[in-house]
Design a protein around this motif. Sequence first.
Motif, PDB file in Angstrom:
ATOM      1  N   GLU A  42      -1.548 -11.692  -0.939  1.00 17.76           N
ATOM      2  CA  GLU A  42      -0.664 -10.777  -0.434  1.00 17.76           C
ATOM      3  C   GLU A  42       0.250 -11.393   0.616  1.00 17.76           C
ATOM      4  OE1 GLU A  42       0.505  -7.679  -0.919  1.00 17.76           O
ATOM      5  OE2 GLU A  42      -0.942  -7.561  -2.996  1.00 17.76           O
ATOM      6  N   ARG A  46       4.107 -12.000   0.190  1.00 16.97           N
ATOM      7  CA  ARG A  46       4.808 -11.127   0.694  1.00 16.97           C
ATOM      8  C   ARG A  46       5.106 -11.421   2.122  1.00 16.97           C
ATOM      9  NH1 ARG A  46       5.513  -6.712  -2.596  1.00 16.97           N
ATOM     10  NH2 ARG A  46       3.934  -6.559  -4.390  1.00 16.97           N
ATOM     11  N   THR A  51       3.554  -7.160   3.892  1.00 14.39           N
ATOM     12  CA  THR A  51       2.239  -6.880   3.519  1.00 14.39           C
ATOM     13  C   THR A  51       1.576  -5.869   4.362  1.00 14.39           C
ATOM     14  OG1 THR A  51       1.424  -9.239   2.805  1.00 14.39           O
ATOM     15  CG2 THR A  51      -0.371  -7.555   3.199  1.00 14.39           C
ATOM     16  N   SER A  52       0.980  -4.851   3.526  1.00 13.15           N
ATOM     17  CA  SER A  52       0.247  -3.685   3.959  1.00 13.15           C
ATOM     18  C   SER A  52      -1.231  -3.595   3.735  1.00 13.15           C
ATOM     19  CB  SER A  52       0.876  -2.242   3.607  1.00 13.15           C
ATOM     20  OG  SER A  52       0.632  -2.268   2.242  1.00 13.15           O
ATOM     21  N   ARG A  55      -1.719  -2.214   0.408  1.00  9.51           N
ATOM     22  CA  ARG A  55      -1.665  -3.134  -0.827  1.00  9.51           C
ATOM     23  C   ARG A  55      -2.902  -4.023  -0.914  1.00  9.51           C
ATOM     24  NH1 ARG A  55       2.785  -3.080  -3.902  1.00  9.51           N
ATOM     25  NH2 ARG A  55       1.834  -5.364  -4.506  1.00  9.51           N
ATOM     26  N   GLU A  58      -5.705  -1.866  -2.434  1.00 10.50           N
ATOM     27  CA  GLU A  58      -5.299  -1.918  -3.994  1.00 10.50           C
ATOM     28  C   GLU A  58      -5.626  -2.868  -4.713  1.00 10.50           C
ATOM     29  OE1 GLU A  58      -1.621  -0.563  -6.764  1.00 10.50           O
ATOM     30  OE2 GLU A  58      -1.315  -0.686  -4.813  1.00 10.50           O
ATOM     31  N   ARG A  59      -5.236  -4.118  -4.134  1.00  7.42           N
ATOM     32  CA  ARG A  59      -5.372  -5.408  -4.925  1.00  7.42           C
ATOM     33  C   ARG A  59      -7.071  -5.644  -4.873  1.00  7.42           C
ATOM     34  NH1 ARG A  59      -1.284 -10.052  -4.564  1.00  7.42           N
ATOM     35  NH2 ARG A  59      -1.788 -11.275  -6.379  1.00  7.42           N
ATOM     36  N   GLU A  64      -8.806   2.409   1.350  1.00  8.84           N
ATOM     37  CA  GLU A  64      -7.871   1.880   2.509  1.00  8.84           C
ATOM     38  C   GLU A  64      -9.370   1.892   3.485  1.00  8.84           C
ATOM     39  OE1 GLU A  64      -4.357   1.690   5.475  1.00  8.84           O
ATOM     40  OE2 GLU A  64      -4.251   2.410   3.426  1.00  8.84           O
TER      41      GLU A  64
END
Length: 218
Positions: A42, A46, A51-52, A55, A58-59, A64
């Motif tokens: 990520e 990004r 990047t969060s 994310r 999710e990857r 979270e």
Amino acid sequence: MAMLLTMDSAAATGTRKPQNRRGSYAVGQVRRERILNAALLEFAERGYRGTSMARIAERCEISETGLRHHFGTKDELLVEILRERDRIENERRESEGSPQGVAGLEDTVRIVDHNSRTTELTRLFTVLTGEAVTDGHPAAPWAVRRYRDLRRTTADSLRGGVASGELRPDIDADRIARQVIAVMDGLQLQWLLDPESIDMAADFRAYIDDLVDSLRTR
């Protein structure tokens, strides 16, 4: 944690199942490695600011909340990736020693060749180095330290070549060290932008060959 070097896509996406590992600790370590790989991808794609944590989670195909159980903040994730990179590099230096003179310059060719075969890892550190010039970036101290170390070790290697009589005594080791690093990073950036047009390893090889020829004792 060699996966950080090999960029294991199965580990990063969570599609690979742990094998030959038992117990909650082992499972936790596998998940931690998977998180670091996902974060690395990520950040490379990004940048840090783009990047969060959501994310990355999710990857990894985890919540979270589950991600924050291992790493509370995005800063913690970034620092751990950089720390792991430094650990691996330090282990390499300890095992291989510090080549001097021409051998030291040849070692930079090997590093560039390695970078050409680890695209995502190379992209990550290029992105982070560029972002580190902005105010308050968490990678800034790492980037400053990295370049100081690179300049010092490269210049020391050149001075070792002078001391052995292999290289000319009148060279400016510190200036040449800065130039070698600049060429390395400049070619790397061009290659990442346009890999079909740039043969980074071959171009750097040619540069070092010319440099060695100009520095050798006549």
